[in-house]
Design a protein around this motif. Structure first.
Motif, short mmCIF file in Angstrom:
data_model
loop_
_atom_site.label_atom_id
_atom_site.label_comp_id
_atom_site.label_asym_id
_atom_site.label_seq_id
_atom_site.Cartn_x
_atom_site.Cartn_y
_atom_site.Cartn_z
N GLY A 105 0.80 -1.42 -0.13
CA GLY A 105 0.03 0.10 0.18
C GLY A 105 0.89 1.31 0.14
O GLY A 105 2.22 1.14 0.36
N TYR A 106 0.21 2.44 -0.38
CA TYR A 106 0.64 3.66 -0.38
C TYR A 106 2.22 3.63 -1.05
O TYR A 106 3.37 4.27 -0.68
N PHE A 107 2.16 2.80 -2.27
CA PHE A 107 3.53 2.53 -3.00
C PHE A 107 3.95 3.66 -3.45
O PHE A 107 5.34 3.79 -3.54
N ASN A 108 3.43 4.81 -3.66
CA ASN A 108 4.24 5.99 -4.38
C ASN A 108 5.09 6.73 -3.34
O ASN A 108 6.10 7.05 -3.28
N GLN A 109 4.30 6.78 -2.27
CA GLN A 109 5.00 7.53 -1.05
C GLN A 109 6.12 6.46 -0.32
O GLN A 109 7.35 7.04 -0.22
N LYS A 110 5.89 5.23 -0.44
CA LYS A 110 6.96 4.44 0.17
C LYS A 110 8.16 4.15 -0.84
O LYS A 110 9.10 4.02 -0.41
N TYR A 111 7.69 4.37 -2.16
CA TYR A 111 8.93 4.55 -2.99
C TYR A 111 9.86 5.68 -2.83
O TYR A 111 10.94 5.40 -2.68
N ASP A 112 9.33 6.76 -2.34
CA ASP A 112 10.11 7.80 -1.98
C ASP A 112 10.90 7.45 -0.83
O ASP A 112 12.10 8.12 -0.44
N TYR A 113 10.21 7.22 0.19
CA TYR A 113 10.81 6.99 1.47
C TYR A 113 11.98 5.87 1.56
O TYR A 113 12.83 5.98 2.17
N LEU A 114 11.66 4.80 0.66
CA LEU A 114 12.90 4.04 0.57
C LEU A 114 14.01 4.29 -0.01
O LEU A 114 15.16 4.15 0.08
N ARG A 115 13.81 5.24 -0.95
CA ARG A 115 14.98 6.14 -1.88
C ARG A 115 15.62 6.75 -0.62
O ARG A 115 17.00 6.77 -0.61
N ASN A 116 15.04 7.62 0.15
CA ASN A 116 15.59 8.60 0.89
C ASN A 116 16.12 7.60 2.27
O ASN A 116 17.50 7.97 2.25
N VAL A 117 15.54 6.71 2.46
CA VAL A 117 16.39 5.96 3.53
C VAL A 117 17.52 5.26 3.14
O VAL A 117 18.54 4.81 3.80
N SER A 118 17.59 4.78 1.60
CA SER A 118 18.71 4.25 1.21
C SER A 118 19.87 5.03 0.95
O SER A 118 21.14 4.65 1.35
N GLN A 119 19.55 6.25 0.65
CA GLN A 119 20.85 7.19 0.59
C GLN A 119 21.20 7.51 1.85
O GLN A 119 22.54 7.57 2.06
#
Length: 231
Positions: A105-119
C-alpha cells in the motif's frame, strides 16, 4: 514493577516471538497468529550481516499502515528483481519498484521513503545512526525510527505503536492520546529490561493485541492481562 510483571505474563503466554522476521531465513514460530517463515525465537543474533540489517530497514518502512504478510510479499517481489541493497534500490526502475511494493500500500509514498532511507544508509558508512538524524529522513517517523534502531541496530529504544496505546490505556497505565515520546519514556523509565527484552516486549504486544484488541471495545475479554488493570 508492573511493566516487568506484564512482560513476564505475556512471555509465559506466547513465548519468544523471534521478531524481526528475515525473509531468507527458514525459521518459524508456530505460536504466532498468522505465522510465516523468517522468525527466530530466542535467537538474538539477527541481523547477522548488512544485508539482513538493510532488509529490516526496508521492512520497517513498508510495514507502515499495513500488516506483515503484505510486507513480506513486497520484499520477496523486490528480491526476485534485484539484490536488496541500497545501491540497487536507488538504481531500480521506478515503475518496477512501485509494482513490487504495491502489496504494502501507499506505494508512491513508500517508493520515495525507501529511496530516502537508502541514501541515508549509504551515508552512514556502516555506522549506527543517531535517533535525531534518522528522524530527519523524510518518511521516518518515531515508530519507524525506533523499530529500525531496535531491530536493525540493537539499540535499546522502545517502539510505541497503536497496539501499545490500546492495551496500556485499557489497563489504565497510559492515556491513549498521550504523545509518542511520553509513552516511550514511560516504558523506558519503568521497564527493567535489556535490548533483547525490548524486542520481545514489542513483538509480544503485537501478538497479544491480535488476540484481544482488534475490535472495540478493546480488551473487554482480555483474560491474560485484565488482572493488571489499575483500579
Amino acid at each position: 514493577m508492573i511493566l516487568n510483571e506484564i512482560f513476564a505474563k505475556l512471555l509465559d503466554t506466547y513465548s519468544h516471538q523471534g521478531w524481526w522476521p528475515i525473509t531468507g531465513y527458514g525459521g518459524t514460530n508456530p505460536t504466532k497468529t498468522g505465522s510465516t517463515k523468517g522468525y527466530h525465537p530466542g535467537d538474538y543474533s539477527f541481523p547477522r550481516d548488512s544485508a539482513e540489517q538493510f532488509e529490516i530497514i526496508v521492512g520497517a518502512v513498508l510495514t507502515q499502515n499495513t500488516s506483515w504478510p503484505q510486507v513480506e510479499t513486497s520484499i520477496n517481489n523486490l528480491k526476485q528483481k534485484i539484490e536488496l541493497t541500497p545501491e540497487k534500490l536507488l538504481d531500480f526502475d521506478e515503475n518496477e519498484f512501485k509494482l513490487a511494493i504495491k502489496p504494502s500500500g501507499y506505494f508512491n509514498q513508500k517508493y520515495d521513503y525507501l529511496r530516502n532511507v537508502s541514501q541515508f544508509y549509504i551515508s552512514l558508512d556502516n555506522n549506527t545512526p543517531a535517533r535525531k538524524d534518522l528522524l530527519e529522513v523524510r518518511g521516518i517517523g518515531p515508530e519507524t525510527c525506533d523499530s529500525i534502531l531496535l531491530y536493525a541496530y540493537g539499540e535499546r529504544e522502545f517502539v510505541v505503536d497503536a497496539y501499545t496505546r490500546r492495551i496500556f490505556s485499557h489497563l489504565g497505565l497510559v492515556n491513549e492520546k498521550d504523545s509518542y515520546n511520553k509513552i516511550k519514556k514511560f516504558f523506558e523509565d519503568n521497564f527493567d529490561g535489556d535490548v533483547n527484552d525490548f524486542q520481545e516486549y514489542h513483538a509480544l504486544i503485537v501478538e497479544h493485541a491480535k488476540n484481544h484488541y482488534l475490535k472495540k471495545p478493546y480488551g473487554e475479554n482480555d483474560n491474560v492481562l485484565n488482572n493488571f488493570k489499575v483500579k
